[in-house]
Design an enzyme around this catalytic site. Structure first.
Site, PDB file in Angstrom:
ATOM      1  N   HIS A  69       0.828  -1.205   0.000  1.00 57.08           N
ATOM      2  CA  HIS A  69       0.000   0.000   0.000  1.00 57.08           C
ATOM      3  C   HIS A  69       0.865   1.259   0.000  1.00 57.08           C
ATOM      4  O   HIS A  69       0.597   2.225  -0.724  1.00 57.08           O
ATOM      5  CB  HIS A  69      -0.917  -0.016   1.229  1.00 57.08           C
ATOM      6  CG  HIS A  69      -1.695   1.232   1.438  1.00 57.08           C
ATOM      7  ND1 HIS A  69      -1.285   2.226   2.307  1.00 57.08           N
ATOM      8  CD2 HIS A  69      -2.859   1.668   0.888  1.00 57.08           C
ATOM      9  CE1 HIS A  69      -2.171   3.198   2.293  1.00 57.08           C
ATOM     10  NE2 HIS A  69      -3.134   2.898   1.443  1.00 57.08           N
ATOM     11  N   GLU A  72       2.261   1.761  -3.441  1.00 52.21           N
ATOM     12  CA  GLU A  72       1.221   2.251  -4.363  1.00 52.21           C
ATOM     13  C   GLU A  72       1.032   3.764  -4.231  1.00 52.21           C
ATOM     14  O   GLU A  72       0.792   4.466  -5.207  1.00 52.21           O
ATOM     15  CB  GLU A  72      -0.076   1.486  -4.088  1.00 52.21           C
ATOM     16  CG  GLU A  72      -1.307   2.028  -4.807  1.00 52.21           C
ATOM     17  CD  GLU A  72      -2.367   2.496  -3.837  1.00 52.21           C
ATOM     18  OE1 GLU A  72      -2.773   3.668  -3.933  1.00 52.21           O
ATOM     19  OE2 GLU A  72      -2.780   1.697  -2.976  1.00 52.21           O
ATOM     20  N   HIS A  73       1.160   4.291  -3.025  1.00 50.96           N
ATOM     21  CA  HIS A  73       1.099   5.737  -2.819  1.00 50.96           C
ATOM     22  C   HIS A  73       2.372   6.430  -3.317  1.00 50.96           C
ATOM     23  O   HIS A  73       2.316   7.469  -3.981  1.00 50.96           O
ATOM     24  CB  HIS A  73       0.924   6.047  -1.327  1.00 50.96           C
ATOM     25  CG  HIS A  73      -0.483   5.979  -0.853  1.00 50.96           C
ATOM     26  ND1 HIS A  73      -1.148   7.049  -0.306  1.00 50.96           N
ATOM     27  CD2 HIS A  73      -1.387   4.953  -0.837  1.00 50.96           C
ATOM     28  CE1 HIS A  73      -2.371   6.709   0.033  1.00 50.96           C
ATOM     29  NE2 HIS A  73      -2.535   5.432  -0.271  1.00 50.96           N
ATOM     30  N   GLU A 149      -3.668   8.785   7.549  1.00 56.26           N
ATOM     31  CA  GLU A 149      -4.714   7.869   7.086  1.00 56.26           C
ATOM     32  C   GLU A 149      -4.972   6.773   8.124  1.00 56.26           C
ATOM     33  O   GLU A 149      -6.121   6.382   8.363  1.00 56.26           O
ATOM     34  CB  GLU A 149      -4.313   7.258   5.745  1.00 56.26           C
ATOM     35  CG  GLU A 149      -5.379   6.369   5.122  1.00 56.26           C
ATOM     36  CD  GLU A 149      -4.930   5.718   3.819  1.00 56.26           C
ATOM     37  OE1 GLU A 149      -5.711   4.927   3.265  1.00 56.26           O
ATOM     38  OE2 GLU A 149      -3.787   5.981   3.371  1.00 56.26           O
TER      39      GLU A 149
END
Length: 430
Positions: A69, A72-73, A149
């Site tokens: 993740h 991916e960012h 987040e």
């Protein structure tokens, strides 16, 4: 691919008739092992393109959980050819969009543009996947974003409860890990670690490029061959742990919130199971939509829940069935008793042919409406290629749904709706 031309008004039959449409699904495997799947849809002026990588949080361990993740960012902070701001403007400046997501088993970078900008979209996606630069300052900024987040997820009970639920079901296997990871891991990820993860998993044999809309297969293949010729060869060597047990756990948390949140359910078989379609139909009858049993009995008739629904999540070799509920803390026990009553009813008495017919009609309509969007079609291409190695026809899907009988549903309900085999998570107001 097919389009509906008529529907039966007799729910017991639950049949839609179909005719072949002009859309064409084609697949090519490039010499480097990269799979390319397209669906050319007539009378559409846009194209949705996705680059799928067969890697997700399931392929991590306790030390690097969250890295798929994070990566991916981080790729959006800059590549060898584009700075972060240039990536952001690349497709928005021509009216398109660009985004990505990470799941338990897959990562996808996707774009949608008018068909004339297909070459640009392919170029940007290839740049992100093949040439991430991971600039140090950009990675540090994104680290702060993901830490925020994480806090947001923990502050959102109707979001974080599903992480808790999967942790209960799948511990100690990697499927129990949250996709986003944890603060300690996120704080530790380095540029070298990200590059190493890319080298291992972002290989041609581990990728699928899917496109739906106004796309000519031959021309698209030429584009992909040109832009992805630098893709690393091979397929990632890994061994995903197999889920061969059933775990039951119950946990309760207290947070400064006003409503109670409940999630209960169990492990099921995976996406290739022969029980896949009966499970989908059973889920629709029980808790998918306003006409479902749970919604009608618990929200509409008794008024003891604001939100209630059931869900399924099917993965390569395992899956989960669950029920989510949001209610006043005084109604938790009452609501859960009502849920158990509905599950028991499905074990005791087979569902009527009429009710199954309504569920099938609902599902067929949802499928067809979903295919109105090119992004949904692209998602269908990518996920089916990764799980099955081909894209099942719509006709075969309809046949599978029509083959579901009251007897099949009853046998399945008797097998999986056992209260003692359900895990439960409750988040109570402080």
């Amino acid at each position: 691919m097919s389009d509906p031309i008529s529907s039966s008004s007799h729910y017991g039959a639950s049949r839609l008739q179909y005719r072949e449409s002009a859309s064409i699904i084609r697949k090519t495997v490039l010499t480097n092992g990269l799979r390319v799947v397209t669906e050319e849809v007539p009378n559409i002026h846009s194209v949705s393109i996705g680059v799928w990588i067969d890697v997700g949080s399931r392929d991590e361990d306790t030390r690097n959980n969250g890295i798929a993740h994070f990566l991916e960012h981080a790729v959006f902070k800059g590549t060898i050819h584009r700075r972060g701001a240039e990536i952001a403007r690349s497709l928005e400046s021509i009216g398109g969009y660009l985004n990505a997501f990470t799941g338990k088993e897959h990562t996808c970078f996707y774009a949608r543009v008018m068909d004339e900008y297909t070459p640009l979209a392919v170029d940007v996606l290839a740049d992100l996947v093949l040439f991430p630069a991971f600039p140090v300052r950009g990675v540090e900024k994104e680290r702060l974003v993901i830490l925020e987040e994480l806090k947001d997820v923990e502050d959102t009970p109707d979001d974080v409860i599903f992480d808790y639920f999967e942790r209960n079901l799948y511990q100690p296997y990697p499927l129990s890990f949250p996709v986003i990871g944890n603060a300690e891991n996120v704080a530790s990820f380095s540029r070298n670690g990200l590059l190493s993860f890319v080298d291992r998993h972002y290989t041609a044999g581990n990728m699928v490029v899917a496109a739906a809309g106004k796309v000519n297969h031959e021309k698209f293949i030429d584009l992909v061959e040109k832009k992805f010729r630098s893709a690393r060869l091979g397929k990632a060597k890994r061994r995903r742990s197999q889920m061969n047990y059933h775990r039951v756990d119950h946990s309760e948390y207290v947070k400064p919130i006003s409503q109670a949140h409940v999630c209960l359910g169990r492990i099921t078989e995976g996406i290739k199971s022969p029980y896949r379609y009966p499970l989908i139909v059973l889920n629709t009858i029980l808790g998918d939509g306003m006409s479902s049993r749970l919604y009608q009995k618990i929200r509409e008739k008794r008024g003891v829940a604001y939100s209630i629904y059931s869900f399924i999540n099917l993965l390569a070799d395992t899956g989960s069935f669950g029920i989510y509920l949001e209610t006043d803390k005084r109604n938790v026990k009452t609501s859960m008793d009502l849920i158990r009553r509905e599950l028991s009813a499905l074990r005791v008495k087979p569902v009527s042919t009429k009710e199954i017919g309504r569920a099938k009609a609902q599902m067929k309509g949802n499928i067809l409406l979903g295919l109105e969007g090119m992004s949904n079609r692209m998602m269908r291409l990518g996920t089916n290629e990764l799980y099955f190695g081909y894209v099942p026809s719509l006709e075969s899907l309809i046949r599978e749904l029509d083959a579901v009988t009251p007897e099949k549903l009853h046998r399945l309900a008797c097998r999986i709706f056992k209260d003692k085999e359900f895990s439960t998570v409750v988040i109570q107001p402080a």
